[in-house]
Design an enzyme around this catalytic site. Structure first.
Site, mmCIF file in Angstrom:
data_model
loop_
_atom_site.group_PDB
_atom_site.id
_atom_site.type_symbol
_atom_site.label_atom_id
_atom_site.label_comp_id
_atom_site.label_asym_id
_atom_site.label_seq_id
_atom_site.Cartn_x
_atom_site.Cartn_y
_atom_site.Cartn_z
ATOM 1 N N THR A 1 0.793 -1.232 0.000
ATOM 2 C CA THR A 1 0.000 0.000 0.000
ATOM 3 C C THR A 1 0.829 1.288 0.000
ATOM 4 O O THR A 1 0.705 2.116 -0.905
ATOM 5 C CB THR A 1 -0.969 -0.014 1.193
ATOM 6 O OG1 THR A 1 -1.858 -1.116 1.007
ATOM 7 C CG2 THR A 1 -1.768 1.272 1.272
ATOM 8 N N HIS B 1 -8.686 -8.930 1.942
ATOM 9 C CA HIS B 1 -7.803 -9.647 2.869
ATOM 10 C C HIS B 1 -8.597 -10.611 3.741
ATOM 11 O O HIS B 1 -8.270 -11.785 3.867
ATOM 12 C CB HIS B 1 -7.101 -8.655 3.800
ATOM 13 C CG HIS B 1 -5.891 -8.003 3.216
ATOM 14 N ND1 HIS B 1 -4.777 -8.696 2.811
ATOM 15 C CD2 HIS B 1 -5.611 -6.692 3.001
ATOM 16 C CE1 HIS B 1 -3.862 -7.849 2.363
ATOM 17 N NE2 HIS B 1 -4.342 -6.627 2.471
HETATM 18 ZN ZN ZN Z 1 -3.173 -1.437 -0.471
#
Ligand code: ZN
Length: 509
Positions: free
Chosen positions: A71, A240
């Site tokens: 990220t 996730h």
């Molecule tokens: Zn990410």
């Protein structure tokens, strides 16, 4: 910059016969990231608002993120146009190989030295640059309009011009909400207006999302900001937790789509539709985690953690190791063929196509695993059903790029491109001169309208000549960086303590 500019124009019109040209209105720019939005997430869910945006603007088939597909590193590539080995934000986690200290994602957001190591994010560059008379943001001619105010003034032959050099020169006004890198200072400067989330923050709340959008609209209209970055932590979290093929992820894409609809509605209601360019993109995709034949470093024969000075493992498919003095060859040889889906490299032999290893923060040994496989270290602490960080050539790591607004063509689907190219496009749209970067404006140019074209083949006709007056002149706040900070930055020791108490990496970014 508007106040001194207004004074400048006023002075010129009263005191000289210098032919004044009306400054065309500069378009504003909103960059939105929905974290972990895989390139094809809209193919198994109804997304009417994203579809409408594609029909009215530009859509890339997909976008290739930088490696590693994490990220903070990938968002910093969007902000700088550089690969990880060139911008230095090589992981979500700050770490120190000497002390072994590793800090989680959220804490790392507040450590300026991790972010501020040579590459300026576009916020700061935009704030430093003012253009006297920016052409329409969608002009295809670069870098003619990319000169700073100073350069333009120096280029003038009028003897009156140098006098205004002593006026304060303020650049564009930027803002950011939750976007990775927002919290840091760069060469002592920071985003003009910012919202930074608290440590315990629900990244999924749709009401919060709409409030963020309302804030963005207020900043564009009441505060007259030029450029804002806006970040949403989904569909990453759902991907996730439940896996990229789950019903929960699909439901989250519906929420994302509703949010895109709300955003575009608010843009219209705010009177910004014809003067705001909107880009919606993301940092990486998502892969289903394989739970069989797992990679567990602790169980590799002839390997012992006693041979290491430092390890960063248990973070998806990526690992960084510092072997003890004299142990590098041994650790390398025992790990090299330990698992068919594990790739182990010495730093200098890491494949160049990743543009990742040639940085001082990269350790002597690097590990990465094939799509679906995560790397477990001493203990199994990873239980996600979806993961990223994998090879950026894997299709499930590809992400989205969409754009709409006065600068963009309508109903155009473009070929895939790398995310390092987004930065040059942002600079072009803002009419600022880019810092050195790894991308090229040539890649994204086909998306842009040629200002010479009077109309588009599809869609409503755009007004060709702006008829509204120049933007209202309001008081500027030089150096007023802290004024927009809605969540005061916490002290590092407090965050470190909190991270240790929580005993986790603080999220699943
Ligand atoms: Zn990410």
């Amino acid at each position: 910059m508007l106040l001194p500019l207004g004074l400048l124009w006023a002075a010129l019109s009263l005191g000289s016969c210098f032919p004044l040209q009306r400054a065309p209105t500069r378009s504003k720019l909103l960059l939105v990231s929905f974290d972990g939005f895989r390139w094809n997430y809209d193919q198994d869910v109804d997304t009417p608002n994203l579809d409408t945006m594609a029909a009215e603007g530009v859509k890339a088939k997909y976008m290739t993120p930088a490696f590693v597909t994490l990220t903070s590193p990938c968002h910093f590539t969007l902000l700088t146009g550089r690969y990880l080995e060139n911008h230095g934000v090589i992981h979500n986690m700050w770490f120190d190989t000497k002390t072994g200290v590793k800090l989680p994602y959220y804490t790392t957001q507040g450590i300026s030295s991790w972010w501020d190591n040579g590459s300026l994010p576009i916020w700061i560059t935009a704030q430093r640059q003012a253009s006297v008379a920016p052409p329409p943001a969608h002009t295809l001619h670069t870098p003619s309009h990319a000169a700073t105010l100073q350069e333009k003034l120096q280029a003038s032959h009028d003897p009156q011009w140098p006098r205004v050099l002593s006026l304060p020169v303020n650049g564009l006004k930027t803002g950011s909400i939750h976007f990775p890198g927002t919290k840091a200072k760069y060469q002592g400067e920071e985003v003009y207006k910012k919202m930074v989330e608290p440590a315990l923050f629900n990244y999924s709340n749709e009401t919060n999302w709409r409030q963020s959008i309302d804030t963005v609209m207020e900043w564009f209209t009441a505060d007259n900001l030029d450029f804002i970055t806006l970040y949403f932590g989904e569909p990453d979290s759902s991907g996730h937790k439940f896996g990229p093929e789950s019903t929960q992820r699909k439901a989250m894409i519906e929420q994302v789509d509703r949010t895109v609809g709300y955003l575009r509605q608010r843009i219209r209601e705010s009177g910004l539709e014809s003067k705001l360019n909107l880009i919606i993109t993301s940092d990486h995709g998502m892969e289903t985690v394989i739970k069989t034949n797992e990679i567990v470093i602790r169980t590799v024969s002839n390997f012992t953690f006693k041979d290491l000075d430092f390890e960063l493992l248990d973070y998806g498919p990526n690992g960084l190791l510092v072997p003890k003095e004299g142990k590098l060859e041994h650790v390398y040889s025992v790990l090299k063929n330990a698992h068919p889906n594990l790739h182990v490299y010495k730093k200098e032999e890491f494949p160049k196509r990743f543009h990742y290893a040639n940085h001082s923060r990269i350790t002597p040994l690097l590990l990465y695993s094939d799509p679906g496989y995560v790397i477990h270290g001493r203990y199994k602490v990873q239980f996600n059903k979806g993961e990223h960080g994998f090879d950026n050539e894997a299709m499930n790591m590809k992400t989205i790029f969409r754009a709409v607004g006065p600068a963009f063509r309508k109903g155009l689907e473009v070929e895939p491109f790398e995310s390092v190219n987004v930065y040059a496009l942002l600079c072009e749209l803002l009419g600022i001169s880019p810092e050195p970067h790894d991308g090229s404006l040539e890649v994204t140019k086909p998306m842009l309208r040629d200002p010479a074209e009077p109309t588009e083949p599809t869609g409503p006709t755009e007004p060709t000549e702006p008829t509204e007056p120049t933007e209202p002149i309001g008081p500027t706040k030089p150096g007023g960086n802290g004024s927009g900070s809605l969540h005061p930055a916490k002290e590092l020791p407090l965050m470190l303590g909190l991270a240790l108490v929580l005993g986790c990496w603080g999220g699943i970014f």
